[in-house]
Every structure is written in C-alpha cells, then in structure tokens.
Design an enzyme around this catalytic site. Sequence first.
Site, mmCIF file in Angstrom:
data_model
loop_
_atom_site.group_PDB
_atom_site.id
_atom_site.type_symbol
_atom_site.label_atom_id
_atom_site.label_comp_id
_atom_site.label_asym_id
_atom_site.label_seq_id
_atom_site.Cartn_x
_atom_site.Cartn_y
_atom_site.Cartn_z
ATOM 1 N N GLY A 189 15.917 20.786 -13.372
ATOM 2 C CA GLY A 189 14.768 20.550 -12.590
ATOM 3 C C GLY A 189 13.422 20.854 -13.481
ATOM 4 O O GLY A 189 13.331 20.644 -14.604
ATOM 5 N N SER A 190 12.385 21.221 -12.673
ATOM 6 C CA SER A 190 11.175 21.469 -12.724
ATOM 7 C C SER A 190 10.835 22.488 -13.970
ATOM 8 O O SER A 190 11.439 23.676 -14.141
ATOM 9 C CB SER A 190 10.328 21.865 -11.742
ATOM 10 O OG SER A 190 8.887 22.288 -12.139
ATOM 11 N N THR A 191 9.963 22.243 -14.727
ATOM 12 C CA THR A 191 9.353 23.396 -15.924
ATOM 13 C C THR A 191 8.921 24.679 -15.029
ATOM 14 O O THR A 191 8.872 25.628 -15.762
ATOM 15 C CB THR A 191 8.510 22.909 -16.754
ATOM 16 O OG1 THR A 191 7.324 22.521 -16.047
ATOM 17 C CG2 THR A 191 9.129 21.838 -17.877
ATOM 18 N N VAL A 192 8.641 24.540 -14.032
ATOM 19 C CA VAL A 192 8.227 25.852 -13.247
ATOM 20 C C VAL A 192 9.241 26.716 -13.082
ATOM 21 O O VAL A 192 8.995 27.858 -12.787
ATOM 22 C CB VAL A 192 7.800 25.349 -11.885
ATOM 23 C CG1 VAL A 192 7.213 26.446 -10.922
ATOM 24 C CG2 VAL A 192 6.417 24.279 -11.959
#
Length: 128
Positions: free
Chosen positions: A59-62
């Site tokens: 998923g997201s780099t966040v």
Amino acid sequence: MKGRTIYPGKVEGVALVSKEPIGFYGGIDAKTGLVIEKGHELEGKCVKDKILVFPCGKGSTVGSYVIYGLKKNGVAPKAIVNKETETIVATGVILAGIPCVDKIELEKIKNGDKLFVDAEKGLVEIKR
C-alpha cells in the site's frame, strides 16, 4: 534464524503472525494499534508490545508515518520480522526506532510464540 538487520535493537516478546502482507495506512489505527483492515486475518488484533511477523508491507507510502505514529502514541510493536522488508516498512521502522529483521523463514513462527529478536546481529530465536 539468521536474517538481515533493517533497524538494530534487542527485544523479547510474543509473536503476532500474519501470512498476509500488512498495509499500515488504512490497515492499522495509529492511535490504538488495532488492525482495522476489513477481512485481514489480524482484523481486531492489537500490535502493541507484540513482535509483528508478516511477509511484507503493502500500500501507500504514508504507511511509514503510520508506523511512526504507532510509536509516538505508545502502541507500536516491540519489533517487526519480515520475509522481505520493502521501503515503506523500512522507512517507518527507522523513523520510529523499532527493531526490524528480514530474510527470515516466517513459516517456522506461530502466533503466540515467544521470540527473542537480536536485530543487532539479524537474529530471531523462537523460545518454545
């Protein structure tokens, strides 16, 4: 088992094992440490003070900032053990200062196993 150090540190704790990748952004609540991803095998479990064992992130780099948020809120896992630590999890554990080792045979680790992680040497020991 010998693996690769992603972030150093030595801890002992209880394994919380997932056979599925974990997406921290939208998958784990940074305020409570609860896995909130619908349908995930760890849904409803808390990562706080566990040794979180999973194959890789997704998923997201966040997700890196969610890992940091877990630590800041006092609900982070004691350590993370992966088959392959990709850049999202690696960045998160480095920001948060969470010991992490990868290149480990996860199939040998069961939920509830007591683990000793010596991420200084890249070692994970199962204490049954």
